[in-house]
Design a protein around this motif. Structure first.
Motif, PDB file in Angstrom:
ATOM      1  N   GLU A  60      14.765  35.060  40.312  1.00 31.43           N
ATOM      2  CA  GLU A  60      15.728  34.829  39.226  1.00 31.43           C
ATOM      3  C   GLU A  60      15.042  34.878  37.863  1.00 31.43           C
ATOM      4  OE1 GLU A  60      19.040  34.046  39.493  1.00 31.43           O
ATOM      5  OE2 GLU A  60      19.009  34.270  41.679  1.00 31.43           O
ATOM      6  N   TYR A  61      13.891  34.201  37.814  1.00 33.10           N
ATOM      7  CA  TYR A  61      13.196  34.079  36.527  1.00 33.10           C
ATOM      8  C   TYR A  61      11.687  34.082  36.785  1.00 33.10           C
ATOM      9  CZ  TYR A  61      13.278  33.164  31.563  1.00 33.10           C
ATOM     10  OH  TYR A  61      13.185  33.303  30.210  1.00 33.10           O
ATOM     11  N   PRO A  62      11.038  35.219  36.640  1.00 34.58           N
ATOM     12  CA  PRO A  62       9.607  35.307  36.956  1.00 34.58           C
ATOM     13  C   PRO A  62       8.759  34.377  36.079  1.00 34.58           C
ATOM     14  CG  PRO A  62      10.550  37.497  36.646  1.00 34.58           C
ATOM     15  CD  PRO A  62      11.576  36.521  36.165  1.00 34.58           C
ATOM     16  N   TYR A  63       7.748  33.805  36.698  1.00 38.49           N
ATOM     17  CA  TYR A  63       6.820  32.908  35.983  1.00 38.49           C
ATOM     18  C   TYR A  63       5.414  33.240  36.445  1.00 38.49           C
ATOM     19  CZ  TYR A  63       7.665  30.681  40.449  1.00 38.49           C
ATOM     20  OH  TYR A  63       7.807  30.469  41.786  1.00 38.49           O
ATOM     21  N   SER A  64       4.404  32.751  35.696  1.00 36.60           N
ATOM     22  CA  SER A  64       3.034  33.162  36.003  1.00 36.60           C
ATOM     23  C   SER A  64       2.145  32.039  36.543  1.00 36.60           C
ATOM     24  CB  SER A  64       2.392  33.749  34.742  1.00 36.60           C
ATOM     25  OG  SER A  64       2.392  32.776  33.722  1.00 36.60           O
ATOM     26  N   SER A  65       2.646  30.791  36.490  1.00 29.25           N
ATOM     27  CA  SER A  65       1.853  29.691  37.058  1.00 29.25           C
ATOM     28  C   SER A  65       2.790  28.553  37.445  1.00 29.25           C
ATOM     29  CB  SER A  65       0.813  29.187  36.062  1.00 29.25           C
ATOM     30  OG  SER A  65       1.454  28.534  34.982  1.00 29.25           O
ATOM     31  N   VAL A  66       2.266  27.657  38.275  1.00 26.45           N
ATOM     32  CA  VAL A  66       3.071  26.537  38.774  1.00 26.45           C
ATOM     33  C   VAL A  66       2.317  25.234  38.550  1.00 26.45           C
ATOM     34  CG1 VAL A  66       4.162  25.525  40.827  1.00 26.45           C
ATOM     35  CG2 VAL A  66       4.090  28.021  40.539  1.00 26.45           C
ATOM     36  N   GLY A  67       3.036  24.219  38.101  1.00 27.37           N
ATOM     37  CA  GLY A  67       2.450  22.878  37.984  1.00 27.37           C
ATOM     38  C   GLY A  67       3.340  21.900  38.719  1.00 27.37           C
ATOM     39  N   VAL A  68       2.721  20.926  39.391  1.00 22.72           N
ATOM     40  CA  VAL A  68       3.485  19.985  40.214  1.00 22.72           C
ATOM     41  C   VAL A  68       3.119  18.551  39.844  1.00 22.72           C
ATOM     42  CG1 VAL A  68       4.159  19.396  42.583  1.00 22.72           C
ATOM     43  CG2 VAL A  68       3.208  21.664  42.083  1.00 22.72           C
ATOM     44  N   GLY A  69       4.118  17.727  39.584  1.00 24.90           N
ATOM     45  CA  GLY A  69       3.915  16.299  39.373  1.00 24.90           C
ATOM     46  C   GLY A  69       4.377  15.536  40.596  1.00 24.90           C
ATOM     47  N   VAL A  70       3.541  14.612  41.086  1.00 24.21           N
ATOM     48  CA  VAL A  70       3.857  13.886  42.321  1.00 24.21           C
ATOM     49  C   VAL A  70       3.567  12.394  42.129  1.00 24.21           C
ATOM     50  CG1 VAL A  70       3.619  14.036  44.841  1.00 24.21           C
ATOM     51  CG2 VAL A  70       2.778  15.888  43.417  1.00 24.21           C
ATOM     52  N   PRO A  71       4.411  11.518  42.673  1.00 26.34           N
ATOM     53  CA  PRO A  71       4.120  10.082  42.559  1.00 26.34           C
ATOM     54  C   PRO A  71       3.000   9.700  43.508  1.00 26.34           C
ATOM     55  CG  PRO A  71       6.129  10.416  43.841  1.00 26.34           C
ATOM     56  CD  PRO A  71       5.643  11.783  43.431  1.00 26.34           C
ATOM     57  N   GLY A  72       1.789   9.852  43.072  1.00 31.92           N
ATOM     58  CA  GLY A  72       0.653   9.548  43.934  1.00 31.92           C
ATOM     59  C   GLY A  72      -0.640   9.705  43.179  1.00 31.92           C
ATOM     60  N   ILE A  73      -1.712   9.664  43.920  1.00 36.16           N
ATOM     61  CA  ILE A  73      -3.048   9.735  43.332  1.00 36.16           C
ATOM     62  C   ILE A  73      -3.664  11.085  43.670  1.00 36.16           C
ATOM     63  CG2 ILE A  73      -5.359   8.728  43.411  1.00 36.16           C
ATOM     64  CD1 ILE A  73      -3.813   6.149  44.495  1.00 36.16           C
TER      65      ILE A  73
END
Lengths: 302, 302
Positions: A60-73
């Motif tokens: 749908e919408y090309p992107y060049s990188s991914v970032g992920v936020g997670v509730p953890g360490i």
């Protein structure tokens, strides 16, 4: 689609205990959103479902990188969570293998702090503290332009001890933590206690009518000038100020940003707080709020 | 002197209210020392005298860069102090013009933190907190391998508020600051109060014999098992623990280093402190102590 065009868009993912939120960020704005339920069955199940959604979005919408936020360490690239099945999981590596693209992973509160700093009003701060007032008191710190991580657990702002003697027991095991006095939950508790002590107050009346108090009912009473609610709020702001002053002393940031439901009160919240803090502390209400997580996650690779 | 040899030595300068200490550091060791009185007359006078000493030292032991630690605020390269005449003074630039060599300037507590981290036992920590227990509680923070500076005033560790209600008035204007409970001065005050409440104690006897108490007399009583001194020390360590726990929650550092006269007690100080803190907090006594300032200053250019 012009393939020769450089792709500037980035995908940000905010993994919560219930949902996983996705947002494509382009030119400092969210241009595409989606959401899937958080699969808590196994690490493979959740990673597969997240990566399937990543692939779907890319069409749908090309992107060049991914970032992920997670509730953890996140320590040394390995993620450990309490409410999700990750345990020393190399999430970035696992996802990169599945989607063939650079992936960065960090704690969700850190992502929110980064998001607010980068996206909040367009001004980039090199030193900023984000305090989120919710069930607990969370937050993140940007120091020297970088997320403050320590060994992976830095920025536990709700657990500085502000009442050494006769402090309230905290869920973390300590007593007297800021979270026990300055969270939204603590405000409702303080209001409920005050309603019990002042049965003739509007606050007590609202309590009886509804069987309980919540943030909305409390602010209803406050806006109708209930003196008991006013006294509760005044004292609540005192507790919050203690935390804010301590963070100012420690980090000397350009700004302290406040987020969470309470901050929707806007100037009714900010004005009396600023009056108590006095000069020299630049406190503002965060602008992205619930979008801060995906926004910061997308910018992790920066 | 073999002029073709690369000069690895660096000069560190620790400017105090009374003396200015100089040390040439080579191969991670102090190889030359000197000291001059701090001239408080004017900015020019103090800078000229410091630079004259720099030139003198260079003839004895050549060095390739200079770092200066000063009790003040460095913001945008400009130094402002309280006990010395600097006011928005571009000290690094002024000194570079005088001695023709790169000069870096930072707050003295920041230099001490950097010194302890780089020089303390040879292990380099990327995240460390130094707490100095003296007349006040000072310190510095290394986060992500860099000095935490904020806008110039970060790391005011003694002024986090640890007692919100009924806190002691602090010289900074706040009430309940850590410094009012965990400084060496606070310990002597706590001991003096306890001596007054327990006139039959050894502590009270020492007070009467000497007309006052100090750190040495307090620890004399403690080592002779005076139960009143023991109770004071136990409570003092509780206050200190509150600060240490809060810094651990905020910075999640690999180590928290403690410096100042009290830490000369060694294991008599560290063992009970560690027992109170429990697992997960790596607290150590700083090794460089009074040399940390020059050591860190010399390494500012790193």
């Amino acid at each position: 689609m012009d393939k020769s065009k450089t792709i500037t868009a980035k995908l940000g993912i905010d993994v919560g205990g219930t949902d996983v939120k996705f947002a494509v960020i382009d030119n400092n704005a969210i241009v595409y959103r989606s959401k899937i339920p958080a699969n808590k069955e196994s690490v493979d199940a959740i990673l597969n479902e997240i990566c399937d959604e990543c692939k779907k979005i890319a069409k749908e919408y090309p992107y060049s990188s991914v970032g992920v936020g997670v509730p953890g360490i996140v320590y040394d690239g390995l993620l450990t969570t309490i409410n999700l099945p990750f345990k020393n999981t190399p999430v970035a590596k696992e996802m990169e293998a599945r989607i063939g693209m650079p992936v960065a992973v960090d704690n969700d509160a850190n992502c929110a702090a980064l998001g607010e700093v980068l996206g909040g009003g367009g001004k980039i701060y090199r030193n900023a503290v984000l305090i989120t007032l919710g069930t607990g008191v969370g937050g993140g710190v940007i120091a020297n332009g970088e997320i403050l991580r320590g060994r992976g657990c830095a920025g536990e702002l709700g657990h500085i001890i502000i009442q050494s003697e006769n402090g309230r027991k905290c869920t973390c095991g300590q007593t007297g933590c800021l979270e026990q006095y300055a969270s939204a939950k603590a405000l409702v508790r303080q209001a409920t206690e005050a309603a019990g002590e002042h049965p003739d107050s509007m606050l007590a009346q609202l309590y009886r009518e509804n069987g309980e108090l919540n943030g909305k009912l409390f602010f209803d009473a406050l806006h109708k000038n209930c003196p008991v609610a006013e006294a509760v709020f005044d004292k609540y702001l005192d507790w919050l100020c203690v935390g804010i002053k301590s963070f100012q002393m420690i980090f000397d940031p350009e700004v302290i940003l406040l987020a969470g439901g309470i901050t929707k009160q806007g100037d009714n919240f900010l004005k009396p707080l600023k009056a108590k803090l006095g000069e020299g502390i630049n406190v503002k209400i965060a602008t992205l709020q619930n979008d801060a997580g995906v926004f910061g996650a997308a910018n992790l690779s920066m």
